[in-house]
Scaffold this motif. Structure first.
Motif, PDB file in Angstrom:
ATOM      1  N   ASN A   1      22.632  -5.491  25.335  1.00 49.52           N
ATOM      2  CA  ASN A   1      22.382  -6.441  24.257  1.00 49.52           C
ATOM      3  C   ASN A   1      20.941  -6.932  24.142  1.00 49.52           C
ATOM      4  O   ASN A   1      20.591  -7.569  23.139  1.00 49.52           O
ATOM      5  N   PHE A   2      20.111  -6.642  25.143  1.00 49.03           N
ATOM      6  CA  PHE A   2      18.767  -7.212  25.178  1.00 49.03           C
ATOM      7  C   PHE A   2      17.734  -6.125  25.428  1.00 49.03           C
ATOM      8  O   PHE A   2      17.996  -5.142  26.119  1.00 49.03           O
TER       9      PHE A   2
ATOM     10  N   THR B   1      10.570  -7.939  21.719  1.00 48.87           N
ATOM     11  CA  THR B   1      11.807  -8.359  22.364  1.00 48.87           C
ATOM     12  C   THR B   1      12.870  -8.611  21.301  1.00 48.87           C
ATOM     13  O   THR B   1      12.558  -8.868  20.130  1.00 48.87           O
ATOM     14  N   GLY B   2      14.111  -8.520  21.712  1.00 53.50           N
ATOM     15  CA  GLY B   2      15.214  -8.761  20.791  1.00 53.50           C
ATOM     16  C   GLY B   2      16.523  -8.930  21.534  1.00 53.50           C
ATOM     17  O   GLY B   2      16.659  -8.491  22.689  1.00 53.50           O
ATOM     18  N   TYR B   3      17.481  -9.566  20.880  1.00 55.76           N
ATOM     19  CA  TYR B   3      18.791  -9.786  21.487  1.00 55.76           C
ATOM     20  C   TYR B   3      19.873  -9.547  20.447  1.00 55.76           C
ATOM     21  O   TYR B   3      19.828 -10.092  19.344  1.00 55.76           O
ATOM     22  N   LYS B   4      20.831  -8.735  20.808  1.00 54.65           N
ATOM     23  CA  LYS B   4      21.910  -8.361  19.899  1.00 54.65           C
ATOM     24  C   LYS B   4      23.127  -9.259  20.119  1.00 54.65           C
ATOM     25  O   LYS B   4      23.633  -9.373  21.227  1.00 54.65           O
ATOM     26  N   ILE B   5      23.581  -9.892  19.037  1.00 58.66           N
ATOM     27  CA  ILE B   5      24.716 -10.816  19.101  1.00 58.66           C
ATOM     28  C   ILE B   5      25.868 -10.247  18.280  1.00 58.66           C
ATOM     29  O   ILE B   5      25.702  -9.917  17.104  1.00 58.66           O
ATOM     30  N   GLU B   6      27.036 -10.138  18.889  1.00 56.89           N
ATOM     31  CA  GLU B   6      28.206  -9.629  18.169  1.00 56.89           C
ATOM     32  C   GLU B   6      28.901 -10.794  17.473  1.00 56.89           C
ATOM     33  O   GLU B   6      29.435 -11.701  18.119  1.00 56.89           O
ATOM     34  N   LEU B   7      28.899 -10.775  16.136  1.00 54.83           N
ATOM     35  CA  LEU B   7      29.548 -11.835  15.355  1.00 54.83           C
ATOM     36  C   LEU B   7      31.045 -11.642  15.319  1.00 54.83           C
ATOM     37  O   LEU B   7      31.817 -12.596  15.443  1.00 54.83           O
TER      38      LEU B   7
ATOM     39  N   SER C   1      34.021  -7.926  15.610  1.00 53.27           N
ATOM     40  CA  SER C   1      34.117  -6.524  15.991  1.00 53.27           C
ATOM     41  C   SER C   1      33.242  -5.641  15.098  1.00 53.27           C
ATOM     42  O   SER C   1      33.391  -5.624  13.876  1.00 53.27           O
ATOM     43  N   GLU C   2      32.294  -4.947  15.738  1.00 55.85           N
ATOM     44  CA  GLU C   2      31.419  -3.979  15.062  1.00 55.85           C
ATOM     45  C   GLU C   2      30.444  -4.616  14.077  1.00 55.85           C
ATOM     46  O   GLU C   2      29.845  -3.921  13.257  1.00 55.85           O
ATOM     47  N   VAL C   3      30.243  -5.926  14.150  1.00 52.44           N
ATOM     48  CA  VAL C   3      29.265  -6.599  13.294  1.00 52.44           C
ATOM     49  C   VAL C   3      28.275  -7.336  14.190  1.00 52.44           C
ATOM     50  O   VAL C   3      28.666  -8.205  14.976  1.00 52.44           O
ATOM     51  N   TYR C   4      26.993  -6.966  14.075  1.00 54.60           N
ATOM     52  CA  TYR C   4      25.970  -7.505  14.958  1.00 54.60           C
ATOM     53  C   TYR C   4      24.821  -8.114  14.160  1.00 54.60           C
ATOM     54  O   TYR C   4      24.473  -7.633  13.073  1.00 54.60           O
ATOM     55  N   ILE C   5      24.245  -9.167  14.745  1.00 53.95           N
ATOM     56  CA  ILE C   5      22.988  -9.693  14.244  1.00 53.95           C
ATOM     57  C   ILE C   5      22.003  -9.650  15.410  1.00 53.95           C
ATOM     58  O   ILE C   5      22.375  -9.909  16.560  1.00 53.95           O
ATOM     59  N   GLN C   6      20.759  -9.299  15.102  1.00 52.40           N
ATOM     60  CA  GLN C   6      19.777  -9.093  16.169  1.00 52.40           C
ATOM     61  C   GLN C   6      18.435  -9.726  15.805  1.00 52.40           C
ATOM     62  O   GLN C   6      17.667  -9.168  15.029  1.00 52.40           O
ATOM     63  N   PRO C   7      18.122 -10.899  16.346  1.00 52.44           N
ATOM     64  CA  PRO C   7      16.780 -11.457  16.165  1.00 52.44           C
ATOM     65  C   PRO C   7      15.782 -10.656  17.004  1.00 52.44           C
ATOM     66  O   PRO C   7      16.064 -10.321  18.163  1.00 52.44           O
TER      67      PRO C   7
END
Length: 310
Positions: free
Chosen positions: A169-170, A203-209, A211-217
């Motif tokens: 995720n990171f 740098t970035g971090y993936k967040i699962e909102l 199932s199969e939907v992600y937001i990544q700052p």
């Protein structure tokens, strides 16, 4: 009269961006949708996705301005599992006014599994760059005084390095795409421009909102000697690996958005638009970028790296 004056000022800015006398003018291109082209900035990314993929980008900046920058980038990479090596390439053609820059670069990365979650890779870039100026495209009143004869064309080596740390995720990376300094000197021994190393931190971090939907700052910081540092922030959405969108912002420089659609399981295409958010905005039509991506269906593992974007 005012518009003519402003246009002339614009030409001067382009000249100093591309060939500025005694300036460290050349720099690594910065894409607002950089997250879809990590290999351009960091060789250690090669092989992070455990499968081969290739991407092509075309960017047209300052639309409506004569001599405005146009950039074409092609990248690709794969992983050699037996040796824990990633290999890749990036090719770029960049035109700004009377200047042209073409480069071909290879990337090699070595991957280390720190534990079951964390992986670290180190990489190197090596290649060649051709920088050229066509003086015939300038309107020069006194050719002798300016010492402009024919064209300038010079080959120079590229050598860079980078580190890349990631989990599912990171990700975080530090890189210098080219730390070799080259002076471009014309026939009368005058320095036209010189390269200067660019230091990138991403740098970035993936967040699962759900199932199969992600937001990544994500954030990309660029540090260059003699210039203020810049930080590009983006928020990226991946909807069930079918639809992609992002919004990005760089303080007092640009703001923009990207949309992408997976056409087949292996092919994705996207478009980005960025607009200047300073006084120059009223004199140009923004930045248009197009991309197309190909990935290997049978080998690509989405969960292998938090840097996943395509």
């Amino acid at each position: 009269m005012k518009m003519k004056f402003l246009k002339n000022i614009g030409y001067i800015l382009l000249i100093f961006t591309g060939i500025g006398v005694q300036l460290q003018a050349q720099t690594d291109v910065k894409l607002s949708n950089f997250i879809y082209a990590p290999l351009v900035y960091n060789p250690a990314y090669a092989g992070s996705s455990n499968g081969y993929s290739a991407n092509a980008f075309y960017t047209s900046q300052w639309v409506g301005f004569d001599g405005a920058p146009e950039t074409l980038i092609i990248t690709g990479h794969d992983k050699i599992e037996f040796f824990n090596l990633g290999v890749g390439f990036d090719i770029m053609s960049d035109n700004i006014g009377a200047t042209k820059e073409n480069r071909v670069v290879g990337n090699v990365a070595y991957h280390i599994r720190l534990d079951k979650n964390w992986s670290l890779s180190t990489g190197i870039k090596f290649g060649v760059n051709n920088y050229a100026i066509d003086y015939s495209l300038f309107s020069i009143e006194d050719q002798v005084e300016f010492n402009a004869n024919g064209n300038l064309s010079k080959l120079s080596p590229i050598f860079g390095t980078g580190f890349f740390l990631h989990t599912e995720n990171f990700f975080a990376g530090v890189s210098v795409p080219n730390f070799l300094i080259t002076n471009f000197i014309e026939d009368f021994s005058q320095t036209i421009s010189s390269t200067t190393p660019n230091y990138f931190i991403t740098t970035g971090y993936k967040i699962e909102l759900k199932s199969e939907v992600y937001i990544q700052p994500t954030v990309m910081v660029r540090i260059t000697k003699g210039a203020p540092y810049s930080a590009l922030v983006s928020f990226n959405l991946n909807w069930k690996d079918k639809f992609y969108a992002s919004a990005n912002y760089e303080h007092n420089v640009t703001a923009g958005a990207f949309v992408g659609l997976r056409i087949t399981d292996q092919i994705m295409a996207g478009y980005a638009y960025d607009t200047s958010i300073n006084s120059f905005a009223q004199y140009n039509g923004g930045i248009h970028s197009f991309m197309i991506s190909y990935r290997a269906k049978e080998r690509f593992r989405r969960d292998s790296c938090g840097c996943f974007t395509y």
